[in-house]
Design an enzyme around this catalytic site. Sequence first.
Site, PDB file in Angstrom:
ATOM      1  N   ILE A  21       0.774  -1.121   0.035  1.00 37.26           N
ATOM      2  CA  ILE A  21       0.015   0.027   0.058  1.00 37.26           C
ATOM      3  C   ILE A  21       0.831   1.322  -0.023  1.00 37.26           C
ATOM      4  CG2 ILE A  21      -1.923  -1.044   1.252  1.00 37.26           C
ATOM      5  CD1 ILE A  21      -0.987   0.300   3.830  1.00 37.26           C
ATOM      6  N   GLY A  22       1.894   1.074  -0.144  1.00 36.80           N
ATOM      7  CA  GLY A  22       3.028   2.350   0.073  1.00 36.80           C
ATOM      8  C   GLY A  22       4.425   1.939  -0.286  1.00 36.80           C
ATOM      9  N   GLY A  24       8.489   3.926   0.026  1.00 34.07           N
ATOM     10  CA  GLY A  24       9.361   5.162   0.109  1.00 34.07           C
ATOM     11  C   GLY A  24      10.597   4.890   0.160  1.00 34.07           C
ATOM     12  N   GLY A  25      11.589   6.019   0.344  1.00 33.72           N
ATOM     13  CA  GLY A  25      12.953   5.704   0.444  1.00 33.72           C
ATOM     14  C   GLY A  25      13.413   4.696   1.400  1.00 33.72           C
ATOM     15  N   MET A  26      12.730   4.462   2.646  1.00 36.18           N
ATOM     16  CA  MET A  26      13.151   3.603   3.494  1.00 36.18           C
ATOM     17  C   MET A  26      12.523   2.136   3.751  1.00 36.18           C
ATOM     18  SD  MET A  26      15.537   5.124   5.056  1.00 36.18           S
ATOM     19  CE  MET A  26      15.694   3.744   6.484  1.00 36.18           C
ATOM     20  N   GLY A  27      11.504   2.055   2.663  1.00 33.73           N
ATOM     21  CA  GLY A  27      11.129   0.455   2.447  1.00 33.73           C
ATOM     22  C   GLY A  27       9.737   0.476   1.981  1.00 33.73           C
ATOM     23  N   VAL A  29       5.582  -0.437   2.595  1.00 35.58           N
ATOM     24  CA  VAL A  29       4.436  -0.644   3.695  1.00 35.58           C
ATOM     25  C   VAL A  29       3.364  -1.622   2.947  1.00 35.58           C
ATOM     26  CG1 VAL A  29       2.813   0.313   5.010  1.00 35.58           C
ATOM     27  CG2 VAL A  29       4.585   1.637   4.635  1.00 35.58           C
ATOM     28  N   ASP A 142      11.776  13.591   8.694  1.00 39.94           N
ATOM     29  CA  ASP A 142      11.200  13.173   7.376  1.00 39.94           C
ATOM     30  C   ASP A 142       9.735  13.762   7.477  1.00 39.94           C
ATOM     31  OD1 ASP A 142      11.267  12.806   4.834  1.00 39.94           O
ATOM     32  OD2 ASP A 142      10.884  10.782   4.802  1.00 39.94           O
TER      33      ASP A 142
END
Length: 525
Positions: A21-22, A24-27, A29, A142
């Site tokens: 469902i998502g 981003g730069g850190m992983g 979701v 962030d």
Amino acid sequence: MGTEGDNVRVIGGRYRLEARIGRGGMGVVWRSTDTLLARQVAVKELAVDESLSEAQAHEQRERMLREARAVAQLRHPNIIVVHDVVQHDGRPYIVMDLVNGGSLADRIARHGPVDALHAARIGLALLGALRVAHAAGVLHRDLKPANVLLESGTARIVLTDFGIAQVEGATTLTETGGFVGSPEYTAPERMAGDRSGTGADLWSLGALLCAALSGESPFRRDSMGGILHAVVYEEFRPPAEAAPLLPVIQGLLEREPARRMGLDEAERLLRAYVATGATPQAAPPRMVVVAGTDVVVVHRRRVPTRVLLVAAAFLAAVAGAGVAAAALLADRDDNASQGPPSSTSVPTRTGTASGSPTPTVTVTREETRTATPRPTAPPGYRTVRDPQGFTVAVPQGFSRSVDGERVLYMSPRRTFRIGVRTAGPLSGGPAAEQRRAAADGPRSDPGYRDGKVTDTSHDAHDAALWEFTRDGFSAAEGPRRTMDLCWEEGGRAYHVWVSAPVGRIDEARGYFDAAVDTFVPSAGN
């Protein structure tokens, strides 16, 4: 190994990852099911740098887990609930509450900006979340619209994605491994590579509020070099939509951390807007921008030279940013007294299509005191003309006393203390003066600790900010934090400081900012 089948994995023996469902730069979701408790959760699969050695990767995972566990201790209605932290197949996972609803970024993309009342309520919710996080020593790092969730069917606003959060005082691998975060929402001190504090999150909030009201970050540009240039150098040009909350946004987007609006003051102004529809105004220093035949007065603060130089070097390393870096270095403000007001041409917010030349504006700086009038006393303050030769705004109800060379304005019960001291020229300047005092701190201040001296500026004068903690004057009072700004002006040295209980430092920053911004030496002093 996780259970594979129909592209479904089970990690930690209980969390079934069902749909992404998502990202981003850190992983990534995942919408997931906690099979033990039969409930829906969100699971963040943290990215691990595959280029690291086995030992380095292990250290990275351990640090991520430690930081995630620290975030899991935070409890606030506007902070995402962390249920569990697990490690599976060598990869860290954070199990969180599943908030049904999109992000603020989704809301802006689909329906456009929010109105000022909604933005103020978002700001208040995030300030409440940051208050709890900062009190626990956790920095978010962030803060941006994509990390603010708007729960469907309720008015709840949730700050999420503490995936790159930092426990204050610790060096994290996400920090040492390179820049992490969203540059459009990142404070100048982080851009410059400085160790940042809670004020960096407040800067990000200022950019977020501006984006919520106008539809995009005020620092959005076409390239990474352009973004960095905008954050550390360009004058902030607020969009018209930001006008209702402009005093808050401008205060939070103050480039110098020591002069940035504190959490308490931002919260006070936003609450005032929600209650009355009007926000108290202040008149910060200004500059004149000449574009063609038009003259526009905009608010201005001097950018510390050190930040400009570090950022320029960073810009020069970014592909396509050489011109911006050269312009930045050419226009650095080393000493405003070396000559008359200077002019330079800098790129405007966006370029033109088809490779046509980028429009420019001419910036003329006014560095004299008459061109940059002091802000008036904020609501709830009074301007005092002190017999010692200065004027300053102090909160209503504060009483004056004199302690040797120091003038003190104190709240009832002496909880907050605003101090002023004037002296002759300093040997070595403000930085040397403050470092001598810091070195002497363990002898002069019982329980002296966490001392730090930062080179900065004050109205184009070199300055130094000394911050430290000491034991209170009684056991019941507890430890106190002091912020002391020193600068030289007109052949005299000035110290303005505020002392407050450690647990109320954000409130004290508001008093400190007001005192520094409104302080004016008397003529001939």
